[in-house]
Design a protein around this motif. Structure first.
Motif, PDB file in Angstrom:
ATOM      1  N   ALA A  22       0.867  -1.664  -0.708  1.00  0.00           N
ATOM      2  CA  ALA A  22       0.103  -0.180  -0.372  1.00  0.00           C
ATOM      3  C   ALA A  22       1.533   0.866  -0.111  1.00  0.00           C
ATOM      4  CB  ALA A  22      -0.954   0.126   1.015  1.00  0.00           C
ATOM      5  N   ARG A  23       2.078   0.968   0.163  1.00  0.00           N
ATOM      6  CA  ARG A  23       2.586   2.583   0.304  1.00  0.00           C
ATOM      7  C   ARG A  23       3.483   3.124  -0.722  1.00  0.00           C
ATOM      8  NH1 ARG A  23       5.925  -2.188   2.503  1.00  0.00           N
ATOM      9  NH2 ARG A  23       7.334  -2.505   1.175  1.00  0.00           N
ATOM     10  N   LEU A  25       0.794   3.124  -3.487  1.00  0.00           N
ATOM     11  CA  LEU A  25      -0.522   3.253  -4.266  1.00  0.00           C
ATOM     12  C   LEU A  25      -1.083   4.830  -4.020  1.00  0.00           C
ATOM     13  CD1 LEU A  25      -2.846   0.171  -2.578  1.00  0.00           C
ATOM     14  CD2 LEU A  25      -1.029   0.283  -4.542  1.00  0.00           C
ATOM     15  N   ASN A  26       0.307   5.169  -3.814  1.00  0.00           N
ATOM     16  CA  ASN A  26       0.231   6.765  -4.420  1.00  0.00           C
ATOM     17  C   ASN A  26       0.424   7.128  -5.890  1.00  0.00           C
ATOM     18  OD1 ASN A  26       2.741   6.596  -4.076  1.00  0.00           O
ATOM     19  ND2 ASN A  26       3.127   8.421  -2.989  1.00  0.00           N
TER      20      ASN A  26
END
Lengths: 168, 427
Positions: A22-23, A25-26
């Protein structure tokens, strides 16, 4: 159509955090996502995966989040298809929607090993392990999913339908 | 619901799907095209969907009132890239005049926010580009997670396709032990059937113990249906549901119930009197143990909140345990209320003061720490007890960190003790 490549083998319950943490997913840029693909499951994967390689895994592949970034990252990393014992529901749907070929085959998932050369006949669902000289069956793709694939993914399928509605 | 002689009995899930497919009845395995009451996206999934939506070539969305876009995952914006993603969603919402776009200040964690704001109700069919969209089953709605491309297609058409799932019934009978809530029941069930034990299935929760659960407890249960591979979790609406939705729901709603002779793929029966507070050990939600069998596990962080346990009842329970006590010197306690309204209510009730006095940090609503996004990332080797929903490897930060899932009482007690602990050790 035939897909052919070298197998990367993973276990059961490979979750979407392992596929793309998720880190990262920017961003939704496929190339960038590909650079982190499978990083937490195998740190060597993003640098060493080659175009055409095949991911094989156990049951419940892609469990966890709904992030479409997961199949996008796998596809952008050059992986030709994923073979698993079973797929988590949302991942299964997402893979078809974005055009990542996936094959459900408990037989193949149990037998293929890291480094095996494998080919898949997309039309018949026959998986051939060229290294071991064995073949396996994949579960048939539901007819509606075949329509989506034939249209080139869900968006083209919908766009076609909307166009027909407008011209009626 | 009256079941006529010529009608096949149906489950609540089948009834809602049939109603939205415009059919008398549906059967498991059948593929149906359904009308969607609400479609949801967030700051991670909506930007991808917007890109795809623009490829379809339609000018407008199907219905401005039936699209909810919530910036909750990386907000308040974590970095420039996250800010750009929220900007994309904001501009799309403005362009299409979407009234239900929520940014910092008004936002909440999507699955706490939408029911609270009356945007989802009983009998609804909701799809969302977030796996925990299954939460709304607590209201007696059919709701399920999808990806961004499905979100894009539904924003254009107002419809989606679904395969009618077989239903597994989970009967929870008996009286709950102290400190046991919805979170423990769902963790226990996942422990019993495994993380793919309900793959592609509807999970219907029934029994006296469910009837006695508050809606907050029911939200926690349905929220984690996806952690067993479930397509949806669902609880038949009753007077507790009615009290929650009356005057809150913005659209007409309808109560469905399963027919007594509905067909289930499987039925599980649990005696809740035997269920203790549960802890799911790394790295899968199915690795559950009773808290009394957790052993001596020292921890570095406690996270209380999320779409699973960030509601009023959760904060009240946690504050009850922390009241007059101090967080252990080796532990960081982070509390994040689910929505702005929950935050305000917690302020009024003095709960926020309790958390801060105890040595905790209280955050504005965000999904941040739950998915290892920001606001509480773990270093290598660190361990957290969290009231969240996933404990996959690296979920809350470093791939070598560990997450233990629990209810809010166990999390609060663990924060005090500096190790995994049951509330009875503290209170």
């Amino acid at each position: 159509m035939e897909l052919k490549g070298t197998v990367w083998k993973f276990g059961d319950d490979v979750d979407t955090d392992a596929i793309i943490p998720a880190r990262y997913l920017n961003t939704s840029d496929p190339k960038e996502l590909a650079g982190y693909c499978m990083e937490d499951a195998d740190p060597a994967f993003p640098a060493r995966v080659r175009p055409g390689d095949i991911i094989a895994a156990g049951k419940n592949f892609g469990c966890g989040s709904s992030r479409e970034h997961a199949p996008i990252a796998i596809k952008a990393a050059g992986v030709s298809c994923v073979i698993a014992g079973s797929f988590a529901r949302i991942f299964y749907r997402n893979a078809f929607n974005i055009g990542l070929p996936i094959f459900e085959s408990p037989e193949a998932a149990a037998d293929v090993e890291l480094g095996d050369e494998v080919s898949v006949d997309v039309n018949t669902g026959t998986i051939t392990n060229l290294s071991k000289g064995k073949t396996y069956r994949a579960n048939p793709v539901p007819p509606f999913m075949q329509q989506i694939i034939a249209a080139g993914g869900l968006i083209s399928y919908i766009a076609e339908r909307m166009k027909r509605q407008c011209t009626k | 619901m009256q079941n006529g002689v010529n009608q096949m009995p149906m489950t609540i899930t089948e009834k809602i799907l049939a109603a939205h497919a415009g059919k008398e009845r549906v059967v498991p395995g059948e593929l149906v095209s359904v009308r969607v009451d609400l479609v949801l996206g967030n700051d991670i999934t909506a930007p991808v969907a917007i890109k795809e939506f623009n490829k379809i070539g339609v000018k407008d969305v199907f219905d401005r009132e039936r699209i909810a876009l919530v910036a909750d995952h990386f907000v308040p914006n974590r970095d420039i890239k996250s800010a750009e993603q929220v900007k994309t969603v904001k501009e799309f919402s403005r362009k299409h005049g979407l009234p239900h776009f929520f940014d910092v200040g008004q936002m909440g964690i999507e699955h706490c926010l939408l029911p609270e704001q009356g945007l989802v109700g009983p009998g609804d069919l909701v799809i969302g580009a977030d796996s925990h969209t299954c939460t709304y089953g607590a209201l007696g709605a059919f709701s399920t997670g999808v990806g961004s491309t499905d979100l894009a297609a539904t924003m254009a058409t107002g419809e989606t396709w679904l395969k009618v799932p077989e239903t597994i019934k989970f009967e929870f009978e008996g009286t709950l032990k102290p400190w046991v809530g919805g979170k423990d029941l769902i963790l226990y069930a996942i422990g019993a059937i495994g993380v793919d034990g309900a793959l592609y299935k509807a999970m219907e929760f029934t029994g006296a113990a469910i009837a006695g659960l508050s809606l907050d407890g029911r939200f926690s249960m349905c929220n984690m249906a996806v952690e067993a591979g479930g397509k949806n979790g669902i609880i038949a609406p009753d007077e507790i549901t009615a009290a929650y939705v009356e005057g809150r729901c913005r659209r007409p709603y309808q109560f469905y119930r399963s027919d007594p002779d509905a067909v289930y793929e499987k039925v599980y029966h649990f005696d809740v009197a035997l269920i203790e507070p549960q802890v799911a050990f790394p790295h899968l939600p199915e690795n559950t143990r009773p808290v009394s069998e957790a052993g001596n596990v020292a921890i570095d962080q406690v996270v209380i909140g999320s779409c699973t346990n960030g509601r009023m009842e959760d904060l009240r329970i946690a504050a009850g345990v922390l009241q007059g006590r101090k967080v252990h010197k080796n532990v960081r306690l982070i509390v994040f209320p689910g929505t702005r309204e929950i935050y305000l209510q917690a302020l009024k009730e003095g709960l926020i003061e309790t958390f801060v006095t105890a040595g905790g940090a209280v955050s504005t609503p965000t999904c941040g720490p739950c998915l290892g996004g920001h606001m509480g990332i773990l270093a290598g080797g660190e361990r957290a007890v969290a009231t969240t929903n996933r404990n996959f490897k690296g979920r809350m930060g470093h791939p070598e960190s560990e997450v233990y899932l629990s209810n809010p009482a166990v999390a609060a007690a663990s924060a005090v003790m500096g190790r995994i602990a049951g509330p009875e050790e503290v209170v």
